[in-house]
Design a protein around this motif. Sequence first.
Motif, PDB file in Angstrom:
ATOM      1  N   SER A   1      33.898  56.197  94.353  1.00 59.97           N
ATOM      2  CA  SER A   1      33.188  54.922  94.442  1.00 59.97           C
ATOM      3  C   SER A   1      33.534  53.982  93.296  1.00 59.97           C
ATOM      4  O   SER A   1      33.476  52.759  93.453  1.00 59.97           O
ATOM      5  N   ARG A   2      33.893  54.521  92.142  1.00 53.72           N
ATOM      6  CA  ARG A   2      34.230  53.645  91.014  1.00 53.72           C
ATOM      7  C   ARG A   2      35.526  52.887  91.265  1.00 53.72           C
ATOM      8  O   ARG A   2      35.676  51.741  90.843  1.00 53.72           O
ATOM      9  N   ARG A   3      36.456  53.518  91.947  1.00 52.42           N
ATOM     10  CA  ARG A   3      37.767  52.910  92.157  1.00 52.42           C
ATOM     11  C   ARG A   3      37.849  52.078  93.430  1.00 52.42           C
ATOM     12  O   ARG A   3      38.839  51.400  93.679  1.00 52.42           O
ATOM     13  N   GLY A   4      36.820  52.127  94.256  1.00 53.65           N
ATOM     14  CA  GLY A   4      36.885  51.472  95.555  1.00 53.65           C
ATOM     15  C   GLY A   4      36.548  49.985  95.514  1.00 53.65           C
ATOM     16  O   GLY A   4      35.919  49.489  94.599  1.00 53.65           O
ATOM     17  N   TYR A   5      36.990  49.275  96.553  1.00 52.37           N
ATOM     18  CA  TYR A   5      36.659  47.869  96.759  1.00 52.37           C
ATOM     19  C   TYR A   5      36.844  47.577  98.242  1.00 52.37           C
ATOM     20  O   TYR A   5      37.393  48.387  98.997  1.00 52.37           O
ATOM     21  N   ASP A   6      36.382  46.418  98.701  1.00 56.16           N
ATOM     22  CA  ASP A   6      36.242  46.161 100.133  1.00 56.16           C
ATOM     23  C   ASP A   6      37.566  46.221 100.886  1.00 56.16           C
ATOM     24  O   ASP A   6      37.626  46.719 102.006  1.00 56.16           O
ATOM     25  N   SER A   7      38.637  45.713 100.307  1.00 54.09           N
ATOM     26  CA  SER A   7      39.918  45.656 101.016  1.00 54.09           C
ATOM     27  C   SER A   7      40.788  46.884 100.780  1.00 54.09           C
ATOM     28  O   SER A   7      41.982  46.858 101.057  1.00 54.09           O
ATOM     29  N   PHE A   8      40.203  47.957 100.267  1.00 59.38           N
ATOM     30  CA  PHE A   8      40.924  49.210 100.072  1.00 59.38           C
ATOM     31  C   PHE A   8      40.854  49.976 101.393  1.00 59.38           C
ATOM     32  O   PHE A   8      39.796  50.450 101.797  1.00 59.38           O
ATOM     33  N   TRP A   9      41.991  50.084 102.065  1.00 60.72           N
ATOM     34  CA  TRP A   9      42.050  50.735 103.368  1.00 60.72           C
ATOM     35  C   TRP A   9      42.813  52.048 103.263  1.00 60.72           C
ATOM     36  O   TRP A   9      43.690  52.213 102.416  1.00 60.72           O
ATOM     37  N   THR A  10      42.469  52.974 104.149  1.00 62.37           N
ATOM     38  CA  THR A  10      43.227  54.211 104.231  1.00 62.37           C
ATOM     39  C   THR A  10      44.545  53.958 104.962  1.00 62.37           C
ATOM     40  O   THR A  10      44.709  52.938 105.637  1.00 62.37           O
ATOM     41  N   GLN A  11      45.469  54.881 104.828  1.00 65.55           N
ATOM     42  CA  GLN A  11      46.708  54.836 105.592  1.00 65.55           C
ATOM     43  C   GLN A  11      46.750  56.009 106.569  1.00 65.55           C
ATOM     44  O   GLN A  11      47.816  56.479 106.945  1.00 65.55           O
ATOM     45  N   TRP A  12      45.590  56.498 106.953  1.00 61.50           N
ATOM     46  CA  TRP A  12      45.507  57.544 107.968  1.00 61.50           C
ATOM     47  C   TRP A  12      44.513  57.099 109.030  1.00 61.50           C
ATOM     48  O   TRP A  12      43.728  56.178 108.843  1.00 61.50           O
ATOM     49  N   THR A  13      44.556  57.763 110.150  1.00 57.03           N
ATOM     50  CA  THR A  13      43.804  57.326 111.312  1.00 57.03           C
ATOM     51  C   THR A  13      42.481  58.073 111.436  1.00 57.03           C
ATOM     52  O   THR A  13      42.323  59.176 110.905  1.00 57.03           O
ATOM     53  N   VAL A  14      41.527  57.464 112.109  1.00 55.97           N
ATOM     54  CA  VAL A  14      40.220  58.082 112.327  1.00 55.97           C
ATOM     55  C   VAL A  14      40.417  59.436 113.009  1.00 55.97           C
ATOM     56  O   VAL A  14      41.165  59.563 113.967  1.00 55.97           O
ATOM     57  N   GLY A  15      39.750  60.454 112.497  1.00 52.69           N
ATOM     58  CA  GLY A  15      39.838  61.784 113.072  1.00 52.69           C
ATOM     59  C   GLY A  15      40.774  62.717 112.339  1.00 52.69           C
ATOM     60  O   GLY A  15      40.728  63.930 112.547  1.00 52.69           O
ATOM     61  N   THR A  16      41.624  62.162 111.458  1.00 50.89           N
ATOM     62  CA  THR A  16      42.543  63.013 110.692  1.00 50.89           C
ATOM     63  C   THR A  16      42.129  63.099 109.233  1.00 50.89           C
ATOM     64  O   THR A  16      42.720  63.850 108.472  1.00 50.89           O
ATOM     65  N   ALA A  17      41.123  62.331 108.830  1.00 49.51           N
ATOM     66  CA  ALA A  17      40.721  62.279 107.424  1.00 49.51           C
ATOM     67  C   ALA A  17      39.424  63.038 107.203  1.00 49.51           C
ATOM     68  O   ALA A  17      38.503  62.541 106.576  1.00 49.51           O
ATOM     69  N   GLU A  18      39.349  64.227 107.769  1.00 49.23           N
ATOM     70  CA  GLU A  18      38.123  64.995 107.629  1.00 49.23           C
ATOM     71  C   GLU A  18      38.455  66.476 107.572  1.00 49.23           C
ATOM     72  O   GLU A  18      39.536  66.899 107.987  1.00 49.23           O
ATOM     73  N   PHE A  19      37.536  67.275 107.048  1.00 54.08           N
ATOM     74  CA  PHE A  19      37.706  68.719 107.017  1.00 54.08           C
ATOM     75  C   PHE A  19      37.253  69.307 108.349  1.00 54.08           C
ATOM     76  O   PHE A  19      36.387  68.745 109.034  1.00 54.08           O
ATOM     77  N   SER A  20      37.814  70.455 108.691  1.00 54.41           N
ATOM     78  CA  SER A  20      37.574  71.035 110.010  1.00 54.41           C
ATOM     79  C   SER A  20      36.136  71.495 110.217  1.00 54.41           C
ATOM     80  O   SER A  20      35.671  71.612 111.354  1.00 54.41           O
ATOM     81  N   ASP A  21      35.405  71.734 109.137  1.00 55.43           N
ATOM     82  CA  ASP A  21      34.051  72.275 109.280  1.00 55.43           C
ATOM     83  C   ASP A  21      32.960  71.212 109.262  1.00 55.43           C
ATOM     84  O   ASP A  21      31.782  71.529 109.393  1.00 55.43           O
ATOM     85  N   LEU A  22      33.340  69.928 109.081  1.00 54.57           N
ATOM     86  CA  LEU A  22      32.330  68.862 109.058  1.00 54.57           C
ATOM     87  C   LEU A  22      32.972  67.555 109.535  1.00 54.57           C
ATOM     88  O   LEU A  22      33.729  66.930 108.789  1.00 54.57           O
ATOM     89  N   PRO A  23      32.694  67.132 110.762  1.00 54.99           N
ATOM     90  CA  PRO A  23      33.274  65.886 111.266  1.00 54.99           C
ATOM     91  C   PRO A  23      32.802  64.677 110.463  1.00 54.99           C
ATOM     92  O   PRO A  23      31.676  64.652 109.967  1.00 54.99           O
ATOM     93  N   MET A  24      33.667  63.679 110.331  1.00 54.97           N
ATOM     94  CA  MET A  24      33.297  62.432 109.679  1.00 54.97           C
ATOM     95  C   MET A  24      32.801  61.452 110.732  1.00 54.97           C
ATOM     96  O   MET A  24      33.490  61.231 111.736  1.00 54.97           O
ATOM     97  N   PRO A  25      31.624  60.859 110.561  1.00 56.54           N
ATOM     98  CA  PRO A  25      31.148  59.873 111.541  1.00 56.54           C
ATOM     99  C   PRO A  25      32.153  58.721 111.674  1.00 56.54           C
ATOM    100  O   PRO A  25      32.770  58.303 110.697  1.00 56.54           O
ATOM    101  N   ARG A  26      32.315  58.228 112.884  1.00 57.38           N
ATOM    102  CA  ARG A  26      33.251  57.134 113.100  1.00 57.38           C
ATOM    103  C   ARG A  26      32.740  55.878 112.392  1.00 57.38           C
ATOM    104  O   ARG A  26      31.568  55.503 112.527  1.00 57.38           O
ATOM    105  N   PRO A  27      33.607  55.210 111.624  1.00 56.37           N
ATOM    106  CA  PRO A  27      33.187  53.980 110.936  1.00 56.37           C
ATOM    107  C   PRO A  27      32.842  52.883 111.940  1.00 56.37           C
ATOM    108  O   PRO A  27      33.301  52.914 113.094  1.00 56.37           O
ATOM    109  N   PRO A  28      32.051  51.876 111.540  1.00 51.35           N
ATOM    110  CA  PRO A  28      31.783  50.730 112.420  1.00 51.35           C
ATOM    111  C   PRO A  28      33.094  50.057 112.827  1.00 51.35           C
ATOM    112  O   PRO A  28      34.054  50.028 112.060  1.00 51.35           O
TER     113      PRO A  28
END
Length: 313
Positions: free
Chosen positions: A49-76
């Motif tokens: 959270s300290r390094r983040g800002y609004d226009s900081f985007w990932t370079q991976w797609t929804v569904g690939t940025a999570e661990f297998s034992d806990l799904p990440m809720p889909r962003p708005p």
Amino acid sequence: MDVTNELDVVVIGAGISGIYAAKFYLDMHPGCRLAILDRDNCVGGTWNSRRGYDSFWTQWTVGTAEFSDLPMPRPPEDDVYYEFFKAKHTTKYLESYVDHHSYGGQTLRDRIRFSTEVQSLVKPDGRWIVLTKDRVTGAELVFRTPKLMVASGLTSIANMPPLPGREDFRGQILHHEDFGSSNVLSTPKIQNIVVLGGGKSSADMVYEAVKAGKTVSWVLKATDTTGPGFFLSPKGKGPYKNAFEIGMTRLAGTFNPSFMNGINWWTRLLHCSKYGVRMMGTFWGAVDTATRRDANFERESLQGFEKLNPHSP
């Protein structure tokens, strides 16, 4: 110097790799004495959270940025673009992940020692001696452990170039690492911003500063002819929603020469034969042409945008 802490495992780094390394080990040995050391004051490494800002985007797609034992809720949907998404959702996910897992009455978060910077590592007698320093109090603390996992990542320490005359400069000078926690965008006293470098982090800062209404000068080395590869169009083709998904397929992965692909008849054909080299040249030339067309470097509405056109494909 504080007394030595005896542990079974020490993990250096509370980013994605460090968190999961600790979790996986604790799954196998839930009763072990394990500590995660991190020089920052929050979870996530690059994505904290300290390094983040609004226009900081990932370079991976929804569904690939999570661990297998806990799904990440889909962003708005407002925070999703061709299935890429704003990095703050990865931050939120990692924060929840370390609270979700508990072993022996301690969560992963309970085992993290924040603001703890490793000063040295030695192994004199078959056990690691980890000398650390508290970045807040300055106190030194020593850990002894037979098992050590280093997950400090590639972006842990800022690479600040030497800037002759910086002692006479009256403005702020900061690295991208501190951009998200700084006041350069919020304060009206700062109107002009200069960004040095042509990497993704530089592009992100330029974009964020322009959106904040600042006057931005982007300085790139004249000798840097490699081109900003991250300007590749995000659009996918066929069943693939974005370029990341295409690049992660086995077929596309062989189009780059890499020791991880191994040596077989297919890689020899693509990268060791005249026909294959010409075929790859044609393929990447088409990608380059499409990228430049989508970027539209010559657009008249943005003065100076043509200077971002890479010199090489």
